[in-house]
Enzyme design. Structure first.
Site, short mmCIF file in Angstrom:
data_model
loop_
_atom_site.label_atom_id
_atom_site.label_comp_id
_atom_site.label_asym_id
_atom_site.label_seq_id
_atom_site.Cartn_x
_atom_site.Cartn_y
_atom_site.Cartn_z
N ASP A 95 0.86 -1.19 0.00
CA ASP A 95 0.00 0.00 0.00
C ASP A 95 0.88 1.23 0.00
O ASP A 95 2.11 1.11 -0.05
CB ASP A 95 -0.98 -0.02 1.20
N HIS A 152 -2.79 3.18 -4.65
CA HIS A 152 -2.20 2.63 -3.41
C HIS A 152 -0.78 2.12 -3.64
O HIS A 152 -0.38 1.09 -3.10
CB HIS A 152 -3.10 1.51 -2.84
N GLU A 160 -9.93 2.68 -5.04
CA GLU A 160 -9.51 4.06 -4.73
C GLU A 160 -8.32 4.51 -5.58
O GLU A 160 -7.27 4.82 -5.05
CB GLU A 160 -9.17 4.15 -3.24
C1 ACM Z 1 -10.92 -0.59 0.64
O1 ACM Z 1 -11.40 -0.58 1.78
N1 ACM Z 1 -10.30 0.47 0.15
C2 ACM Z 1 -10.97 -1.78 -0.20
#
Ligand code: ACM
Length: 477
Positions: free
Chosen positions: A139, A214, A278
């Site tokens: 991440d 991410h 995201e």
């Molecule tokens: C998430 O909670 N961004 C998958």
């Protein structure tokens, strides 16, 4: 007689009058893999003459053993003589899981978790007859998997100089930091040990390399992966969503493919998670290279580059006969139709994915995000928000109501999530995970829903089993 307290409860349990008297209930039980049961089914028959465990496969036999171990706890000393014999209640269990995917996601990117704790988590999953550990390995705040071709991913990407303190609020740009370096990563040998430990317990480790968003830790290690290669980013030191996503150059596609080839060598899982959540497209909208790519591909929006990028790198999975798994945003980005979708933003996202023909794992944040509060925020440790007390997990309906029978068949399972922004280590993870995971396991297994009170009656003695694994949990109210 003490009550039989099995968690998750078997689908069918019948208790009869009488006892089987034996000095060694575990050693004397007969075990068999048999052909007349499905691969996921098992039976336990305890008569006055002894106990017999049968199952349709070795995996199901493991479930029989696990249930039997809990059942045998209900045995009591036979007679007053102290002769060492116990009286085991006569019972018959016919059991099989409702869902094929019964998972838990562990985020080791926001806070690194020691290998020994990951092994304990696998013990916790096995105790609850869960069968998938989804390992969120990368991440913005940390890269946790050794990749030989790109050593800086862990030399640089596994470490952040410090971490924000307190709760991050929406739109926050100024932070207070703790001044403490944080990080760590798993070597390939560590990961192979984790995979083997899990496999011995019937659990598959599904790795996640979250992309193309991410990815700030990777871009900090290799700036040429980003949309501003002349800028040196840090591994991100606060939470939230980073605009710094991968660029869409051919070289970056090749980089990711090389990473994935190494990941596939470590993890034999049929399913490989490539994230997809995201992923802001602001940098693609501003990047000449991305704009050129968008035009070449005839795409209307920069955001559609995500689908293209994912399809490119997912070729590595197809070459190896693996299946792509992604978060539900993938449905909107023209992802491959055979991708398994993990519905997280809401249960409705699971409906949308199933109606689009995808297989779906239900992981909706309103029900099974265990980074959410489980009690009054005034008296609970700092958490990301939300409100998911134990009873709400117990009441979770895995299958959304609005699906046809055909669409329902696409729901292959369910998964609970531990995101670790606000969990620094094993103690905090245990507190947030348990016993909510015990309630979740009932829904994943398909245990009969009798009542929350009935569940709590079984849960009280079950907490000792959790304690015996050396994992913390939140005491019952
Ligand atoms: C998430 O909670 N961004 C998958």
């Amino acid at each position: 007689m003490s009550d039989i307290a099995i968690v998750p409860a078997p689908r069918e349990l019948t208790v009869a009058e009488g006892r089987w008297i034996t000095a060694d209930p575990v050693g004397e039980a007969v075990r068999d893999v048999v052909e007349n049961l499905d691969a996921t089914e098992y039976r336990i028959d305890i008569t006055a003459d002894g106990a017999r465990l049968t199952a349709g496969s070795e995996d199901a036999l493991r479930h029989a053993e696990s249930t039997y171990a809990q059942l045998v706890e209900a045995a009591e000393p036979a007679g007053d003589e102290g002769g060492g014999e116990v009286a085991v209640p006569l019972a018959r269990i016919a059991d099989a899981p409702r869902f094929a995917w019964r998972g838990m996601m562990l985020d080791v990117a926001r806070h690194f978790m020691p290998k020994d704790f990951v092994l304990k988590i696998i013990d916790v999953l096995a105790l609850h007859r869960l069968n998938v550990l989804h390992f969120h390995l990368t991440d913005d705040q940390g890269w946790r998997v050794e990749i030989e071709a790109y050593p800086k991913l862990t030399e640089i990407g596994a470490w952040r100089a410090e971490t924000m303190v307190g709760k991050m609020s929406h739109g926050q740009t100024e932070f207070t930091y703790d001044g403490t370096r944080h990080g760590g990563f798993y070597t390939k040998a560590d990961l192979r040990e984790i995979v083997a430990y899990a496999a011995e317990r019937g659990i598959t480790v599904v790795p996640e390399i979250d992309l193309p968003g991410h990815m700030q830790a990777a871009i900090a290690a290799y700036p040429e992966l980003g949309n501003h290669p002349d800028q040196q980013l840090t591994v991100r030191q606060y939470w939230g969503i980073s605009d710094d996503v991968l660029n869409v150059n051919d070289a970056t596609v090749e980089f990711v493919k090389t990473v994935l080839r190494e990941v596939l060598e470590i993890f034999p899982s049929e399913y490989i998670h490539l994230g997809g959540d995201e992923c802001p497209s602001v940098q693609w909208a501003e990047s000449e290279v991305a704009q050129k790519r968008q035009a070449e591909l005839g795409l209307d929006e920069p955001g559609q580059l995500q689908g293209w990028f994912t399809a490119q790198v997912a070729e590595v999975l197809a070459e190896e006969g693996r299946r792509l798994v992604g978060w539900d945003e993938m449905v909107e980005t023209d992802c491959p139709k055979d991708a398994v979708i993990m519905a997280w933003r809401s249960a409705e996202r699971g409906e949308v994915a199933a109606k689009a023909g995808h297989q779906v794992v239900m992981a909706p944040c309103e029900s099974v995000y265990f980074d959410y509060y489980q009690g009054d925020p005034k008296t609970e440790p700092l958490a990301i928000g939300g409100d998911i007390p134990l009873e709400k997990v117990y009441d979770f309906e895995v299958i959304p109501a609005a699906l046809t029978d055909e669409e329902q068949a696409l729901i292959i399972g369910t998964q609970c999530q531990i995101w670790t922004e606000y969990m620094e280590g094993p103690e905090q993870v245990g507190y947030m995970l348990l016993p909510r995971l015990s309630a979740f396991a009932e829904r994943a297994w398909g245990s009969p829903k009798i009542s929350y009170d009935e569940f709590v009656t079984r849960l009280r003695p079950h907490l000792t089993r959790i304690e015996n694994l050396g994992v913390t949990y939140r005491p019952l109210d």
